[in-house]
Design a protein around this motif. Sequence first.
Motif, mmCIF file in Angstrom:
data_model
loop_
_atom_site.group_PDB
_atom_site.id
_atom_site.type_symbol
_atom_site.label_atom_id
_atom_site.label_comp_id
_atom_site.label_asym_id
_atom_site.label_seq_id
_atom_site.Cartn_x
_atom_site.Cartn_y
_atom_site.Cartn_z
ATOM 1 N N LEU A 13 38.232 42.150 48.797
ATOM 2 C CA LEU A 13 38.131 40.694 48.664
ATOM 3 C C LEU A 13 38.262 40.335 47.182
ATOM 4 O O LEU A 13 37.287 39.939 46.535
ATOM 5 N N SER A 14 39.428 40.493 46.646
ATOM 6 C CA SER A 14 39.584 40.275 45.211
ATOM 7 C C SER A 14 40.882 39.514 44.955
ATOM 8 O O SER A 14 41.936 39.894 45.481
ATOM 9 N N PRO A 15 40.823 38.403 44.182
ATOM 10 C CA PRO A 15 39.648 37.808 43.564
ATOM 11 C C PRO A 15 38.804 37.060 44.592
ATOM 12 O O PRO A 15 39.331 36.313 45.405
ATOM 13 N N ILE A 16 37.517 37.277 44.511
ATOM 14 C CA ILE A 16 36.606 36.812 45.551
ATOM 15 C C ILE A 16 36.449 35.293 45.552
ATOM 16 O O ILE A 16 36.117 34.700 46.568
ATOM 17 N N ASP A 17 36.726 34.641 44.411
ATOM 18 C CA ASP A 17 36.511 33.195 44.321
ATOM 19 C C ASP A 17 37.599 32.392 45.020
ATOM 20 O O ASP A 17 37.471 31.171 45.171
ATOM 21 N N LEU A 18 38.679 33.035 45.473
ATOM 22 C CA LEU A 18 39.748 32.300 46.144
ATOM 23 C C LEU A 18 39.452 32.070 47.624
ATOM 24 O O LEU A 18 39.953 31.111 48.215
ATOM 25 N N TYR A 19 38.640 32.910 48.238
ATOM 26 C CA TYR A 19 38.351 32.777 49.677
ATOM 27 C C TYR A 19 37.615 31.485 50.023
ATOM 28 O O TYR A 19 37.949 30.848 51.036
ATOM 29 N N PRO A 20 36.608 31.060 49.252
ATOM 30 C CA PRO A 20 35.982 29.762 49.576
ATOM 31 C C PRO A 20 36.970 28.599 49.546
ATOM 32 O O PRO A 20 36.836 27.648 50.326
ATOM 33 N N LYS A 21 37.973 28.660 48.676
ATOM 34 C CA LYS A 21 38.984 27.600 48.641
ATOM 35 C C LYS A 21 39.873 27.651 49.880
ATOM 36 O O LYS A 21 40.167 26.624 50.494
ATOM 37 N N LEU A 22 40.299 28.855 50.245
ATOM 38 C CA LEU A 22 41.192 28.995 51.395
ATOM 39 C C LEU A 22 40.510 28.614 52.693
ATOM 40 O O LEU A 22 41.119 28.006 53.572
ATOM 41 N N LEU A 23 39.233 28.992 52.842
ATOM 42 C CA LEU A 23 38.505 28.767 54.095
ATOM 43 C C LEU A 23 37.615 27.531 54.045
ATOM 44 O O LEU A 23 36.934 27.221 55.022
ATOM 45 N N GLN A 24 37.580 26.865 52.899
ATOM 46 C CA GLN A 24 36.846 25.604 52.747
ATOM 47 C C GLN A 24 35.369 25.716 53.128
ATOM 48 O O GLN A 24 34.893 25.091 54.080
ATOM 49 N N PHE A 25 34.631 26.547 52.379
ATOM 50 C CA PHE A 25 33.188 26.632 52.564
ATOM 51 C C PHE A 25 32.545 26.920 51.214
ATOM 52 O O PHE A 25 33.214 27.342 50.267
ATOM 53 N N GLN A 26 31.252 26.671 51.140
ATOM 54 C CA GLN A 26 30.491 26.923 49.927
ATOM 55 C C GLN A 26 29.581 28.117 50.166
ATOM 56 O O GLN A 26 28.597 28.022 50.901
ATOM 57 N N PRO A 27 29.872 29.272 49.574
ATOM 58 C CA PRO A 27 29.045 30.456 49.858
ATOM 59 C C PRO A 27 27.650 30.353 49.254
ATOM 60 O O PRO A 27 27.478 29.859 48.130
ATOM 61 N N CYS A 28 26.655 30.805 49.993
ATOM 62 C CA CYS A 28 25.293 30.883 49.451
ATOM 63 C C CYS A 28 25.186 32.055 48.481
ATOM 64 O O CYS A 28 24.466 31.976 47.480
ATOM 65 N N VAL A 29 25.862 33.145 48.791
ATOM 66 C CA VAL A 29 25.862 34.346 47.944
ATOM 67 C C VAL A 29 27.295 34.830 47.826
ATOM 68 O O VAL A 29 28.019 34.890 48.818
ATOM 69 N N SER A 30 27.712 35.149 46.630
ATOM 70 C CA SER A 30 29.040 35.721 46.400
ATOM 71 C C SER A 30 28.871 36.898 45.451
ATOM 72 O O SER A 30 28.467 36.719 44.300
ATOM 73 N N GLU A 31 29.146 38.105 45.935
ATOM 74 C CA GLU A 31 28.826 39.301 45.151
ATOM 75 C C GLU A 31 29.941 40.328 45.259
ATOM 76 O O GLU A 31 30.440 40.619 46.343
ATOM 77 N N SER A 32 30.350 40.869 44.108
ATOM 78 C CA SER A 32 31.295 41.970 44.058
ATOM 79 C C SER A 32 30.570 43.183 43.511
ATOM 80 O O SER A 32 29.989 43.123 42.412
ATOM 81 N N LEU A 33 30.572 44.291 44.248
ATOM 82 C CA LEU A 33 29.735 45.447 43.928
ATOM 83 C C LEU A 33 30.560 46.603 43.392
ATOM 84 O O LEU A 33 31.702 46.817 43.811
ATOM 85 N N ASN A 34 29.960 47.356 42.475
ATOM 86 C CA ASN A 34 30.557 48.608 42.026
ATOM 87 C C ASN A 34 30.387 49.678 43.104
ATOM 88 O O ASN A 34 29.518 49.578 43.972
ATOM 89 N N MET A 35 31.189 50.711 43.017
ATOM 90 C CA MET A 35 31.021 51.857 43.901
ATOM 91 C C MET A 35 29.888 52.726 43.370
ATOM 92 O O MET A 35 29.859 53.063 42.187
ATOM 93 N N SER A 36 28.929 53.046 44.230
ATOM 94 C CA SER A 36 27.832 53.931 43.829
ATOM 95 C C SER A 36 28.272 55.374 44.032
ATOM 96 O O SER A 36 28.526 55.796 45.157
ATOM 97 N N THR A 37 28.415 56.103 42.962
ATOM 98 C CA THR A 37 28.927 57.467 43.048
ATOM 99 C C THR A 37 28.280 58.335 41.983
ATOM 100 O O THR A 37 27.832 57.840 40.948
ATOM 101 N N PHE A 38 28.241 59.631 42.244
ATOM 102 C CA PHE A 38 27.606 60.557 41.304
ATOM 103 C C PHE A 38 28.632 61.239 40.402
ATOM 104 O O PHE A 38 28.275 62.031 39.538
ATOM 105 N N ARG A 39 29.917 60.916 40.603
ATOM 106 C CA ARG A 39 30.967 61.467 39.759
ATOM 107 C C ARG A 39 32.174 60.531 39.839
ATOM 108 O O ARG A 39 32.290 59.739 40.783
#
Length: 687
Positions: free
Chosen positions: A384-410
Amino acid sequence: MGPICNGGKGAGGSGVLALCLSSRRNMCVHERVLEESDREAVDAACRSMTASWVLEKVKQNPGSLETCQYYDNFQSAGEATTMPSGIYDLDQLKKWGKQRGWCPYYLTRQAINHANVLVYNYQYMLDPKVAKMVSKELESESIIVFDEAHNIDSVCIEALSVTLNEQGLEKATRSLGRLSSEVNRIKKTDNERLQQEYQNLVNGLIDQGLIDQAANNIGLASNVLTPDVLNETIPGNIRRAEHFVAFMRKVVNHLKVRLSSVAGPSGGVQSETPLSFLHRMTHGTSIEVKPLRFSYSRLSSLLRTLQVSNLDEFNALTDVADFVTLLSTYSEGVAKFAIIMEPNGSSIPGAIDPVIQLACLDSSLAIAPLFKRFGSIIITSGTLSPIDLYPKLLQFQPCVSESLNMSTFRPCIRPLIVTKGSDQLAVSTKFEDRGKTAVVRNYGAMLMELCRAIPDGVVSFFTSYSYMEYVISEWDSMGVLREILKSKLVFIETKDVVETTLALDNYRRACDCGRGAVFFSVARGKVSEGINFDRHYGRAVIMFGVPFQYTLSHVLRARLEYLQTHYQIREQDFLNFDALRQASQCVGRVIRSKTDYGLIIFADSRYSRHDKRSKLPKWIQQFLHEEHLNLSTDMALQHVRQFLRIMGQPIDQIALQSVLLTLEEVERMNPPPILQTAGEGGAMLVE
């Protein structure tokens, strides 16, 4: 995953009931029905044994018609059809249903309201024709999760778009002839049935039961049900069956005339608004607009009255009814649809196939009812990148919008951007460069060297089928394929699903036996969306070019203009967004677990530009460092060998445990439930 026993408790017990729902073809256990070759045949065979009128005839005259013993047993059990708490996949549902002698498909349909977790294709939720049959009884407090939702805007648009061609209109004409003959036959043998339908139509759709009908009754769910369609009676000029058939024949004939004008010598591509197209239709046929809005529902009523089991034989006619219903419903106000008429809509070179497309331009139309109905909606995907374009396309206001890093040990992935070959000439699939011999040669030399350096499986993605075929043909004449075959076998994705499935199976066998293989596939194809290349099946994935959409498509041009005018989304921004999410989806096939690892190679000079690179998902960008940009083939090979040496070391089990959660930690992280009323705005975006 099998059922988790919980003391034999049913859905109302304290345990969890998790179910999945699919088509009849995937859930049927009846031996004769399973012998059918395709989905349409399975559906027709099932309906012919479970429809309400079939059961009524058998009740009056036992043995006169074949019925399904699994459905009969399920109906006979009545309130006793409870399921033990547990988690059931399709195989376990079929096994459990067969043991009890109950139909797994209808059992799951009934158990939907009792399940704690329900998994199905999200088109079942977004497509109004399916959603009204499957998802209508879900409570407003339900939490809706759209997983792998990077293409959710495209699915919303496809749900409300219809394409008609010459062959389809001819089939619709034949279907109307069959309906007319059947109506005349029923008038002679069972006129009371038609009179009863007429009276029901006078009372309206709700009283007739077209909106809330039994699961086994044959009917078409409406694609759109506006309040006037729901609450008003069917217009008088289409209540009688013979009048409705004549009405639809006028519509089909008008569409044929419009199609022939496009395909003629003075024809060409034409684009109209729904209001303009509707105006020409009403003036050319003298039909009124209001009956058009009821076409789909009226056809559903007629097919049910005539007791038609094989609805798929009337697909072409239902497409026409779908077309005019949407056209008349959304003709007023801002034009959120476009009518595109093209003289050649075929993908086969040289074939002439004129088409009329009712193209939905606003993806928010299909998903807006869900935002109003449910309080909590989660839209999530790894791309979902760039994540800020989806609210425009689907016409809604997100309560939470979060982009997460991958949790990895290497550093388990190594993204590389290769911009030039070993001869320092730039590589790119730009229109003006893609056919150059130097570009094709450099791509081939790059793949040869990578196949020699990388063990096991390598997956290559091209921007389109036509470009892949061109490049493979050139590589064959250059001797590139012969060199690749010295180190790996070659398999190719085609447009045929069976051929591609067979190629994938043999690709995996080649990787398993140590021979190694390279798989040529296409962005936006079957392989890019749903096939995982984990472990040794995908040690590297190569993206040849940037997979932009075909920008000369008239439907795409209409949508780009709509987005620019109404949502202020610039044309180039949307095209870049769409291309990069497709590229990210392709390369994401290579990493599937904490212990997995793989190389991600973007082979196009345009990826080094910030406007492209910045739109890659965060989990790729966190490993994309300065030294991985603007590489030649030789420099990329050095990074490849270094990465494979590091990943070839034994896994540090202590470090691995540091990125995994124990059961106790998960329970501590689980907060108490928050009660929330349904309404707009309860949406969450997670990447």
